[in-house]
Motif scaffolding. Structure first.
Motif, mmCIF file in Angstrom:
data_model
loop_
_atom_site.group_PDB
_atom_site.id
_atom_site.type_symbol
_atom_site.label_atom_id
_atom_site.label_comp_id
_atom_site.label_asym_id
_atom_site.label_seq_id
_atom_site.Cartn_x
_atom_site.Cartn_y
_atom_site.Cartn_z
ATOM 1 N N PHE A 12 0.837 -1.195 0.000
ATOM 2 C CA PHE A 12 0.000 0.000 0.000
ATOM 3 C C PHE A 12 0.871 1.244 0.000
ATOM 4 C CE2 PHE A 12 -2.425 -3.456 1.754
ATOM 5 C CZ PHE A 12 -3.603 -3.371 1.024
ATOM 6 N N ASN A 13 0.617 2.132 -0.926
ATOM 7 C CA ASN A 13 1.408 3.347 -1.072
ATOM 8 C C ASN A 13 0.932 4.371 -0.056
ATOM 9 O OD1 ASN A 13 2.616 5.750 -1.965
ATOM 10 N ND2 ASN A 13 2.731 4.951 -4.042
ATOM 11 N N SER A 14 1.827 4.883 0.747
ATOM 12 C CA SER A 14 1.463 5.833 1.793
ATOM 13 C C SER A 14 1.482 7.283 1.317
ATOM 14 C CB SER A 14 2.398 5.673 2.986
ATOM 15 O OG SER A 14 3.728 5.879 2.574
ATOM 16 N N ASP A 43 15.354 -8.141 6.701
ATOM 17 C CA ASP A 43 16.134 -6.964 7.088
ATOM 18 C C ASP A 43 15.282 -5.854 7.693
ATOM 19 O OD1 ASP A 43 18.348 -8.251 6.106
ATOM 20 O OD2 ASP A 43 18.225 -7.294 4.136
ATOM 21 N N LYS A 44 13.987 -6.106 7.841
ATOM 22 C CA LYS A 44 13.093 -5.055 8.320
ATOM 23 C C LYS A 44 12.461 -5.439 9.651
ATOM 24 C CE LYS A 44 11.902 -3.043 3.898
ATOM 25 N NZ LYS A 44 12.392 -3.891 2.869
ATOM 26 N N GLU A 45 12.068 -4.425 10.400
ATOM 27 C CA GLU A 45 11.312 -4.653 11.622
ATOM 28 C C GLU A 45 9.859 -4.922 11.208
ATOM 29 O OE1 GLU A 45 9.824 -1.985 15.299
ATOM 30 O OE2 GLU A 45 11.919 -1.734 14.706
ATOM 31 N N SER A 65 8.273 -1.377 9.016
ATOM 32 C CA SER A 65 8.864 -0.061 9.256
ATOM 33 C C SER A 65 7.964 1.067 8.738
ATOM 34 C CB SER A 65 10.252 0.026 8.619
ATOM 35 O OG SER A 65 11.055 -1.034 9.065
ATOM 36 N N GLY A 66 6.662 0.953 8.979
ATOM 37 C CA GLY A 66 5.727 2.000 8.590
ATOM 38 C C GLY A 66 5.078 1.807 7.233
#
Length: 76
Positions: A12-14, A43-45, A65-66
């Motif tokens: 989804f594009n923020s 590699d991401k949270e 990560s958001g």
């Protein structure tokens, strides 16, 4: 040996000016659905929420990560 799934991965594009989302569809044999997702985003949270539907479809809602993403696994 894993099961065969149709995997729909949506990103989804923020950005407020672009409400489109990227959608990727593939057919894969997978043993461990959550392990598959963690391997893709190692590699991401990650914040992962699993949703099991009555028809056997499994949906994972991710916050990487958001960035919001969704994986839908439908057994073939």
């Amino acid at each position: 040996m894993g099961k065969e799934y149709e995997v729909v991965h949506e990103i989804f594009n923020s950005c407020s000016n672009n409400q489109m989302r990227d959608v990727f569809i593939e057919e894969l044999e997978i043993e461990d659905l959550e392990g598959f997702i963690r391997g893709k985003h190692k590699d991401k949270e990650l914040k992962i929420e699993r949703e099991d539907l009555e028809d056997g479809t499994v949906i994972f809602h991710l916050d990487t990560s958001g960035m919001l993403q969704r994986y839908t696994f439908t057994e073939i």
